[in-house]
Design a protein around this motif. Structure first.
Motif, PDB file in Angstrom:
ATOM      1  N   GLU A 618       0.813  -1.217   0.000  1.00 43.51           N
ATOM      2  CA  GLU A 618       0.000   0.000   0.000  1.00 43.51           C
ATOM      3  C   GLU A 618       0.846   1.266   0.000  1.00 43.51           C
ATOM      4  N   GLN A 619       2.122   1.146   0.359  1.00 44.40           N
ATOM      5  CA  GLN A 619       3.013   2.304   0.322  1.00 44.40           C
ATOM      6  C   GLN A 619       3.668   2.478  -1.045  1.00 44.40           C
ATOM      7  N   MET A 620       3.443   1.545  -1.936  1.00 40.25           N
ATOM      8  CA  MET A 620       4.095   1.571  -3.240  1.00 40.25           C
ATOM      9  C   MET A 620       3.092   2.064  -4.294  1.00 40.25           C
ATOM     10  N   PRO A 621       3.443   3.100  -5.056  1.00 41.62           N
ATOM     11  CA  PRO A 621       2.508   3.627  -6.072  1.00 41.62           C
ATOM     12  C   PRO A 621       2.246   2.582  -7.153  1.00 41.62           C
ATOM     13  N   ALA A 622       1.014   2.519  -7.593  1.00 36.91           N
ATOM     14  CA  ALA A 622       0.651   1.556  -8.634  1.00 36.91           C
ATOM     15  C   ALA A 622      -0.654   1.966  -9.280  1.00 36.91           C
ATOM     16  N   GLY A 623      -0.827   1.543 -10.517  1.00 36.20           N
ATOM     17  CA  GLY A 623      -2.113   1.737 -11.188  1.00 36.20           C
ATOM     18  C   GLY A 623      -3.059   0.653 -10.708  1.00 36.20           C
ATOM     19  N   LYS A 624      -3.080  -0.431 -11.419  1.00 39.64           N
ATOM     20  CA  LYS A 624      -3.911  -1.565 -11.023  1.00 39.64           C
ATOM     21  C   LYS A 624      -3.089  -2.491 -10.125  1.00 39.64           C
ATOM     22  N   ARG A 625      -3.762  -3.057  -9.101  1.00 40.14           N
ATOM     23  CA  ARG A 625      -3.101  -3.995  -8.190  1.00 40.14           C
ATOM     24  C   ARG A 625      -3.713  -5.380  -8.379  1.00 40.14           C
ATOM     25  N   VAL A 626      -2.831  -6.356  -8.649  1.00 36.73           N
ATOM     26  CA  VAL A 626      -3.267  -7.726  -8.905  1.00 36.73           C
ATOM     27  C   VAL A 626      -2.597  -8.648  -7.882  1.00 36.73           C
ATOM     28  N   ALA A 627      -3.365  -9.583  -7.344  1.00 35.39           N
ATOM     29  CA  ALA A 627      -2.806 -10.568  -6.417  1.00 35.39           C
ATOM     30  C   ALA A 627      -3.048 -11.970  -6.956  1.00 35.39           C
ATOM     31  N   LEU A 628      -2.046 -12.821  -6.783  1.00 33.41           N
ATOM     32  CA  LEU A 628      -2.132 -14.229  -7.179  1.00 33.41           C
ATOM     33  C   LEU A 628      -1.932 -15.073  -5.928  1.00 33.41           C
ATOM     34  N   ILE A 629      -2.849 -15.996  -5.632  1.00 29.06           N
ATOM     35  CA  ILE A 629      -2.758 -16.722  -4.368  1.00 29.06           C
ATOM     36  C   ILE A 629      -3.333 -18.126  -4.482  1.00 29.06           C
ATOM     37  N   SER A 630      -2.716 -19.030  -3.752  1.00 29.05           N
ATOM     38  CA  SER A 630      -3.304 -20.325  -3.426  1.00 29.05           C
ATOM     39  C   SER A 630      -3.167 -20.473  -1.915  1.00 29.05           C
ATOM     40  N   ALA A 631      -3.450 -21.644  -1.371  1.00 25.57           N
ATOM     41  CA  ALA A 631      -3.312 -21.839   0.073  1.00 25.57           C
ATOM     42  C   ALA A 631      -2.995 -23.292   0.352  1.00 25.57           C
ATOM     43  N   ALA A 632      -2.231 -23.526   1.389  1.00 22.34           N
ATOM     44  CA  ALA A 632      -1.900 -24.890   1.799  1.00 22.34           C
ATOM     45  C   ALA A 632      -3.127 -25.544   2.413  1.00 22.34           C
ATOM     46  N   GLY A 633      -3.477 -26.714   1.911  1.00 20.74           N
ATOM     47  CA  GLY A 633      -4.695 -27.382   2.356  1.00 20.74           C
ATOM     48  C   GLY A 633      -4.656 -27.884   3.781  1.00 20.74           C
ATOM     49  N   ASP A 634      -3.444 -27.955   4.408  1.00 22.40           N
ATOM     50  CA  ASP A 634      -3.389 -28.443   5.785  1.00 22.40           C
ATOM     51  C   ASP A 634      -3.607 -27.332   6.810  1.00 22.40           C
ATOM     52  N   ARG A 635      -3.976 -26.131   6.353  1.00 17.96           N
ATOM     53  CA  ARG A 635      -4.311 -25.055   7.284  1.00 17.96           C
ATOM     54  C   ARG A 635      -5.806 -25.115   7.611  1.00 17.96           C
ATOM     55  N   ASP A 637      -9.700 -23.964   7.944  1.00 12.63           N
ATOM     56  CA  ASP A 637     -10.585 -23.244   7.020  1.00 12.63           C
ATOM     57  C   ASP A 637     -10.541 -21.749   7.290  1.00 12.63           C
ATOM     58  N   ILE A 638     -10.600 -21.386   8.568  1.00 10.14           N
ATOM     59  CA  ILE A 638     -10.665 -19.973   8.934  1.00 10.14           C
ATOM     60  C   ILE A 638      -9.420 -19.221   8.471  1.00 10.14           C
ATOM     61  N   ASP A 639      -8.245 -19.908   8.490  1.00 13.84           N
ATOM     62  CA  ASP A 639      -7.002 -19.260   8.076  1.00 13.84           C
ATOM     63  C   ASP A 639      -6.951 -19.077   6.568  1.00 13.84           C
ATOM     64  N   ILE A 640      -7.472 -20.046   5.814  1.00 12.26           N
ATOM     65  CA  ILE A 640      -7.493 -19.932   4.354  1.00 12.26           C
ATOM     66  C   ILE A 640      -8.424 -18.800   3.930  1.00 12.26           C
ATOM     67  N   VAL A 641      -9.614 -18.747   4.539  1.00 10.19           N
ATOM     68  CA  VAL A 641     -10.585 -17.697   4.206  1.00 10.19           C
ATOM     69  C   VAL A 641     -10.026 -16.323   4.550  1.00 10.19           C
ATOM     70  N   ARG A 642      -9.370 -16.220   5.694  1.00 10.91           N
ATOM     71  CA  ARG A 642      -8.868 -14.914   6.143  1.00 10.91           C
ATOM     72  C   ARG A 642      -7.835 -14.340   5.176  1.00 10.91           C
ATOM     73  N   GLN A 643      -7.049 -15.185   4.522  1.00 10.95           N
ATOM     74  CA  GLN A 643      -6.028 -14.687   3.601  1.00 10.95           C
ATOM     75  C   GLN A 643      -6.652 -13.900   2.450  1.00 10.95           C
ATOM     76  N   THR A 644      -7.712 -14.440   1.853  1.00 15.45           N
ATOM     77  CA  THR A 644      -8.318 -13.702   0.729  1.00 15.45           C
ATOM     78  C   THR A 644      -9.196 -12.552   1.210  1.00 15.45           C
ATOM     79  N   GLU A 645      -9.661 -12.600   2.444  1.00 13.51           N
ATOM     80  CA  GLU A 645     -10.335 -11.422   2.994  1.00 13.51           C
ATOM     81  C   GLU A 645      -9.380 -10.234   3.004  1.00 13.51           C
ATOM     82  N   ILE A 646      -8.145 -10.482   3.396  1.00 17.64           N
ATOM     83  CA  ILE A 646      -7.138  -9.416   3.435  1.00 17.64           C
ATOM     84  C   ILE A 646      -6.842  -8.911   2.030  1.00 17.64           C
ATOM     85  N   LEU A 647      -6.662  -9.828   1.093  1.00 19.15           N
ATOM     86  CA  LEU A 647      -6.338  -9.425  -0.280  1.00 19.15           C
ATOM     87  C   LEU A 647      -7.510  -8.718  -0.947  1.00 19.15           C
ATOM     88  N   GLY A 648      -8.734  -9.166  -0.657  1.00 23.46           N
ATOM     89  CA  GLY A 648      -9.911  -8.571  -1.295  1.00 23.46           C
ATOM     90  C   GLY A 648     -10.113  -7.117  -0.945  1.00 23.46           C
TER      91      GLY A 648
END
Length: 734
Positions: A618-635, A637-648
């Motif tokens: 957020e401190q870095m200037p940018a036009g469009k911001r794109v995120a690419l993510i997967s998640a480790a299945g051994d985490r 559910d709440i931790d996997i969901v929370r990651q994309t909540e942050i990115l969204g």
């Protein structure tokens, strides 16, 4: 309620113990090392042991050291050659020669005069040795017995007197014992066989060398010695009658020993030392026959009859009579001078996030200091910046690999939760333990670790194993990390962004060390004494301070380097020269430029890591911001969901992918949880789902224009980085 043969099982366990445990000789040396604080590691199922770490390591094989020469051993095995060399320097030795046959043995006996000794030229542990032989029949029988142990046989004059063993270590006399042959005393009631069984019932007597005494064998040699005395095993000797079972006094064939160390005449000791020096054995068992050990050998017709490489220590540790001697301590003193412990500086790094970067940063500082560094992390095992093993190497097996390497001068070891739970640390103590943070934790719900408080107990192990003169470096802004401080037996250094952090204020007031950020620089303070360590603007890997989590990693490294005694100038230089690109720290905040777009490639895989990354992005200037993510299945559910909540809430577009990281979950489940986290988030406008990590990376790059920014969260670190590099290179050419 089922029948159970306790005695049989106990016997089996005792036998197993004797087979597996270190024998008396090796065990005494290991205990002496541990008493000195020198780490010991058994390298095989036998008696091969390493003491110390890295460049300071030394090794033993029972009573042989890594400086026991093969030539010296070969000489000692050849009794005829040994006798020739000893005679050349004036050491008294028995007269005698090699013989080719039983008849020749009797001829040699007549030449030197009876009584004589018959023994194999290359024998050991008293096997095939017969002493005090006076008749032709005895000599002929002894020759036959000796031939079973070796092809070359010696006949020597039998020196008068008792059998003594002098132990020379580092060319000093450290112990001496008078050895008695195996024998029993008649009581007028029991047979010789029964008397032997009673003696062998002594718990100190074992079947091999694992105990301080060996059982007396009723073998062919014993039967022959009994026959000479007019006995059989079924004979019942009169009360008080002494019955010999062997004529030689080796402990390995049932003999016993009495300590006489304080009685040895100084000239006898000098002759024994001369003998060991002449052959070149740093640890040597010198066999002496003489009437009186308190008198010089020459004036009583005594002689040194044999030298032994790898001598057993049993008779000196626990003699049948007299006091035991600390012979293991003597060996350790020759291997490690007083005041040394064979260790190299060791830094252990644990925590939830930032471990690998901190490991690499501390290792870089030590290399700047001129040290050859062994390093373990989730990327592999490295020695002097050269990777020698790949994969996740943050466990105890990899730690032991580094400490085993004879070129390593310092060790920096990532110490992860999984390895601690499986088998501990891989080392007994460290000079510095770093706990970067705990935050909300990671891997919760795995291995019996349900809460972040449980995780703190596991991570705390590195702090509990800090040396008394060592340092724990703890995140002062993380409450559970700060709570580890009382568990450290050494000093504690706290670090936090603000100098006003309550834990830092309290710790500094109590005379503790603190590291913090103030006025655009990292500072270190001890009481009222402060040091401006480095300007944030000089930290290229932290984007001049904008990557706050990297600054925290730098503060942890400063605390470690301070604890190791590195100079401030060296620390300053090392921090400024550290790079965090894909070659030096793959997958750890690697910032790349592609046709005017910025890509940040990272292995962040939990909510705290993503929050820290987002804060930086957020401190870095940018036009469009794109995120690419997967998640480790051994985490969870709440931790996997929370990651994309942050990115969204921080990115315009989010690309979700699945590949090899499902870890037991059915296909599509991880994707569904990631999708759930994006529902209703305030910023994300475009969501794309892709199968395959490389395909997803290419799709992400395709969506970038000049001025855009992408956060690429990879799972397969090196393959993905190689793919991305090839992709960018191909497009640059195009």
């Amino acid at each position: 309620d089922a029948p159970y043969d306790v005695r049989a099982v106990a016997k089996e366990l005792r036998s197993l113990d004797e087979q597996i445990r270190l024998g008396p000789t090796t065990g005494s040396i290991v205990r002496a090392a541990e008493k000195r604080g020198i780490p010991a590691r058994r390298l095989n199922d036998g008696s091969l042991v390493q003491f110390g770490w890295g460049v300071h390591q030394r090794r033993i094989l029972a009573a042989e050291t890594d400086r026991t020469g093969a030539i010296a051993e070969a000489i000692a095995q050849n009794k005829e050659l040994t006798k020739s060399l000893l005679g050349a320097v004036g050491v008294p030795v028995p007269e005698g020669r090699s013989v080719e046959s039983a008849e020749d043995a009797w001829a040699a006996a007549q030449e030197v005069g009876v009584p004589v000794v018959v023994k194999p030229r290359d024998g050991n542990q008293g096997r095939g040795v017969a002493v005090n032989l006076k008749t032709r029949e005895q000599v002929m029988a002894a020759y036959a017995a000796a031939r079973e142990e070796g092809s070359r046989i010696l006949v020597e004059r039998c020196a008068p007197g008792a059998d003594y063993r002098l132990l020379i270590i580092g060319y000093k006399l450290v112990a001496a014992a008078r050895r008695e042959p195996p024998q029993v005393w008649g009581d007028g009631t029991h047979t010789i066989r029964e008397l032997v069984e009673a003696v062998n019932a002594d718990p100190r007597r074992g079947e091999d060398h694992a105990t301080c005494l060996s059982k007396i064998p009723l073998d062919a040699i014993a039967l022959g010695v009994l026959s000479e005395q007019g006995y059989t095993p079924e004979s019942v000797p009169r009360n008080g009658t002494n019955v010999l079972l062997r004529r030689n006094a080796n402990l390995s064939t049932g003999g016993s020993a009495t300590d006489v160390t304080d009685d040895v005449h100084r000239e006898v000791a000098a002759r024994a030392i001369d003998a060991a020096r002449m052959v070149g054995l740093d640890i040597c068992g010198v066999d002496v026959i003489c009437r009186d050990i308190t008198r010089p050998l020459e004036e009583q017709g005594g002689a040194i009859v044999e030298l032994n490489a790898a001598p057993g220590f049993r008779m000196h540790l626990e003699p049948s009579a007299g006091k035991g001697r600390p012979v293991g301590d003597a060996v350790i003193s020759t291997l490690f001078p007083d005041g040394t412990d064979g260790r190299v500086p060791l830094v252990a790094v644990s925590g939830t996030n930032g471990k690998t970067t901190t490991v690499r940063l501390v290792a870089h500082l030590l290399r700047t200091h001129g040290k050859r560094v062994g390093m373990t992390c989730t990327d592999g095992v490295y020695v002097d910046d050269q990777r020698i093993q790949t994969g996740d190497c943050s466990g105890p097996k990899s730690a032991r690999t580094v400490l085993l390497n004879p070129s390593v001068e310092a060790a920096v070891l990532e110490t992860a939760r999984g390895g601690i739970l499986r088998e501990g640390l891989g080392f007994d103590r460290c000079d510095v333990a770093i706990v970067t943070n705990l935050g909300a934790g990671d891997h919760l719900g795995m291995g019996g670790i349900a809460t972040v408080e449980d995780l703190a107990v596991v991570k705390r192990v590195v702090v509990e194993n800090v040396a008394k003169n060592g340092t724990a470096v703890l995140n002062g802004a993380d409450p559970l990390t700060v709570e580890m401080a009382p568990h450290c037996q050494g000093k504690v250094t706290l670090f936090a962004w603000e100098s006003t952090c309550p834990s830092l204020v309290a710790h500094r007031a109590q005379g503790g060390r603190v590291v913090y950020v103030e006025g655009g620089a990292i500072w270190a303070a001890l009481g009222t004494v402060t040091e401006r360590v480095v300007s944030l603007g000089d930290l290229r890997f932290a984007l001049g301070g904008r990557a706050r989590f990297e600054v925290e990693n730098a503060m942890a490294a400063v605390g470690a380097a301070w604890g190791l005694g590195l100079s401030w100038q060296l620390i300053r230089t090392g921090l400024a020269s550290f790079a965090c690109d894909s070659s030096t720290a793959p997958g750890r905040f690697n910032v790349m430029d592609h046709r005017g777009a910025t890509l940040i490639v990272d292995y962040g895989h939990n909510p705290d890591a993503l929050s820290a990354l987002v804060q930086t992005v957020e401190q870095m200037p940018a036009g469009k911001r794109v995120a690419l993510i997967s998640a480790a299945g051994d985490r969870r559910d709440i931790d996997i969901v929370r990651q994309t909540e942050i990115l969204g809430d921080a990115f315009d577009e989010v690309i979700l992918y699945e590949d090899q990281c499902n870890r037991g979950r059915p296909e599509g489940e991880v994707m569904g949880l990631l999708r759930k986290g994006l529902t209703g988030r305030r910023r994300v406008k475009h969501v794309q789902e892709i199968r395959g990590e490389f395909v997803a990376i290419e799709a992400c790059v395709n969506r970038l224009n000049r001025g855009d920014l992408a956060l690429v969260l990879i799972d397969q670190i090196e393959p993905s980085l190689h793919f991305l590099a090839d992709l960018m290179s191909a497009r640059q050419v195009a």
